[in-house]
Write an enzyme that holds these catalytic residues in place. Structure first.
Site, PDB file in Angstrom:
ATOM      1  N   GLU A 119       0.832  -1.211   0.000  1.00 32.65           N
ATOM      2  CA  GLU A 119       0.000   0.000   0.000  1.00 32.65           C
ATOM      3  C   GLU A 119       0.868   1.264   0.000  1.00 32.65           C
ATOM      4  O   GLU A 119       0.425   2.329   0.426  1.00 32.65           O
ATOM      5  CB  GLU A 119      -0.954   0.015   1.209  1.00 32.65           C
ATOM      6  CG  GLU A 119      -1.928  -1.134   1.301  1.00 32.65           C
ATOM      7  CD  GLU A 119      -3.053  -1.104   0.246  1.00 32.65           C
ATOM      8  OE1 GLU A 119      -3.049  -0.196  -0.597  1.00 32.65           O
ATOM      9  OE2 GLU A 119      -3.894  -2.024   0.281  1.00 32.65           O
ATOM     10  N   HIS A 142      -2.485   1.428   8.416  1.00 31.04           N
ATOM     11  CA  HIS A 142      -3.616   0.756   7.772  1.00 31.04           C
ATOM     12  C   HIS A 142      -3.758  -0.607   8.443  1.00 31.04           C
ATOM     13  O   HIS A 142      -2.769  -1.325   8.622  1.00 31.04           O
ATOM     14  CB  HIS A 142      -3.367   0.599   6.269  1.00 31.04           C
ATOM     15  CG  HIS A 142      -4.223  -0.454   5.646  1.00 31.04           C
ATOM     16  ND1 HIS A 142      -5.598  -0.375   5.655  1.00 31.04           N
ATOM     17  CD2 HIS A 142      -3.918  -1.626   5.047  1.00 31.04           C
ATOM     18  CE1 HIS A 142      -6.090  -1.456   5.076  1.00 31.04           C
ATOM     19  NE2 HIS A 142      -5.094  -2.234   4.700  1.00 31.04           N
ATOM     20  N   HIS A 144      -6.930  -3.980   9.662  1.00 31.80           N
ATOM     21  CA  HIS A 144      -8.180  -4.650   9.303  1.00 31.80           C
ATOM     22  C   HIS A 144      -9.004  -4.974  10.556  1.00 31.80           C
ATOM     23  O   HIS A 144      -9.154  -6.151  10.907  1.00 31.80           O
ATOM     24  CB  HIS A 144      -7.871  -5.964   8.561  1.00 31.80           C
ATOM     25  CG  HIS A 144      -7.047  -5.833   7.310  1.00 31.80           C
ATOM     26  ND1 HIS A 144      -6.383  -6.895   6.724  1.00 31.80           N
ATOM     27  CD2 HIS A 144      -6.807  -4.764   6.514  1.00 31.80           C
ATOM     28  CE1 HIS A 144      -5.758  -6.483   5.624  1.00 31.80           C
ATOM     29  NE2 HIS A 144      -5.989  -5.192   5.478  1.00 31.80           N
ATOM     30  N   HIS A 214     -12.651  -3.735   3.512  1.00 30.31           N
ATOM     31  CA  HIS A 214     -11.216  -3.995   3.527  1.00 30.31           C
ATOM     32  C   HIS A 214     -10.578  -3.606   4.864  1.00 30.31           C
ATOM     33  O   HIS A 214     -10.074  -4.467   5.576  1.00 30.31           O
ATOM     34  CB  HIS A 214     -10.535  -3.272   2.343  1.00 30.31           C
ATOM     35  CG  HIS A 214      -9.049  -3.416   2.309  1.00 30.31           C
ATOM     36  ND1 HIS A 214      -8.283  -3.039   1.241  1.00 30.31           N
ATOM     37  CD2 HIS A 214      -8.167  -3.881   3.219  1.00 30.31           C
ATOM     38  CE1 HIS A 214      -7.017  -3.280   1.483  1.00 30.31           C
ATOM     39  NE2 HIS A 214      -6.919  -3.794   2.688  1.00 30.31           N
TER      40      HIS A 214
END
Ligand code: 2HA
Ligand code: ZN
Length: 269
Positions: A119, A142, A144, A214
């Site tokens: 990413e 980032h 999840h 996501h």
């Protein structure tokens, strides 16, 4: 082999903090396998000796030109590396990169040639924006989170600010510590430039951005604050889901209670 962290206490402390947060992401169950990524702008900790260090990788395109990143340095989690491993061995599961003068490519300089996160376009786009707006923000995460990602499977929660208001109303702290709420990016292919661009658009308004079906991205002054915002939102999501699983719709704080708290804590409306 000598590590870049040797005799550099500020940089070593920064990497320690990243490793600590990586451990939390794993413990939370938000970081299956190689899921999630962390990048931190460490340019302020870079000395002349590091600036002279030769690259240990080829020059690699970022996929975007990011003019504010010229000469910047980042610690990046490695692609395909596990958060739970990074927590124990951050310099084997991540690396320090330098942005080249073309502002469109990077090279790895230490400790090992660990290729940065998939990413990277999204992360570096966010850092570029955070420099351009003078935010002083240095960290991007980032991850999840199960509860927050589950909520993005309901189209009703994807409308602007619906999820923010619902999560704020679960417990007073959520608005206090995540006062801008969270933006929503409709589903886009992971690692794509489209995902990076859509995230950037949301950052103009929010410090936390949900990627539909996501994960979540957050930016802050440091990696601990970036983690705390997601953790706070996830706590609210847990309260909502727990009430639902007990068979009732949670009341949520009333508009008056929200208003009182917003004034008392001096928060934006
Ligand atoms: O790094 O989470 O979005 C693995 C991911 C990609
Ligand atoms: Zn992801």
């Amino acid at each position: 082999m000598k590590s870049i962290l040797e005799n550099r206490p500020a940089l070593a402390k920064q990497v320690d903090e990243i490793a600590e947060v990586a451990g939390y992401l794993w413990q939370k169950g938000w970081a299956e396998r190689n899921g999630g990524n962390i990048t931190v702008n460490i340019t302020g900790m870079i000395d002349d000796e590091i600036r002279q260090m030769p690259a240990i990788s080829k020059k690699t395109p970022i996929g975007k030109t990011l003019p504010n990143l010229k000469g910047c340095y980042f610690y990046c989690k490695g692609t395909n590396k596990r958060m739970r491993d990074l927590a124990r061995r951050p310099m084997e599961n991540g690396s320090v990169i330098r942005i080249c003068d073309d502002c469109a490519s990077y090279e790895i300089i230490a400790d090992q040639a660990v290729k940065p996160t998939s990413e990277l376009p999204a992360h570096l786009s966010m850092h570029d924006y955070l420099i351009s707006n003078g935010s002083g923000y240095k960290a991007a995460i980032h991850t999840h989170p199960i509860d927050l990602v589950a909520m993005t499977h309901n189209p009703a929660f994807l409308k602007k600010d619906v999820l923010s208001h619902l999560l704020w109303s679960m417990i007073p702290e959520t608005k206090a510590f995540c006062p801008k709420g969270l933006g929503i990016v409709p589903y886009k292919l992971p690692s794509s430039i489209e995902l990076a661009d859509a995230t950037l658009e949301q950052l103009k308004e929010y410090d936390v951005v949900m990627w539909e079906k996501h994960g979540v991205c957050s930016v802050s002054e440091n990696v601990m604050e970036a983690f705390d915002m997601i953790d706070t939102l996830s706590k609210s999501a847990q309260i909502y889901l727990t009430a639902k699983s007990m068979g009732f719709e949670p009341d949520g704080m009333t508009d008056e209670q929200m208003k009182e708290m917003t004034v008392a804590f001096n928060l934006p409306k």
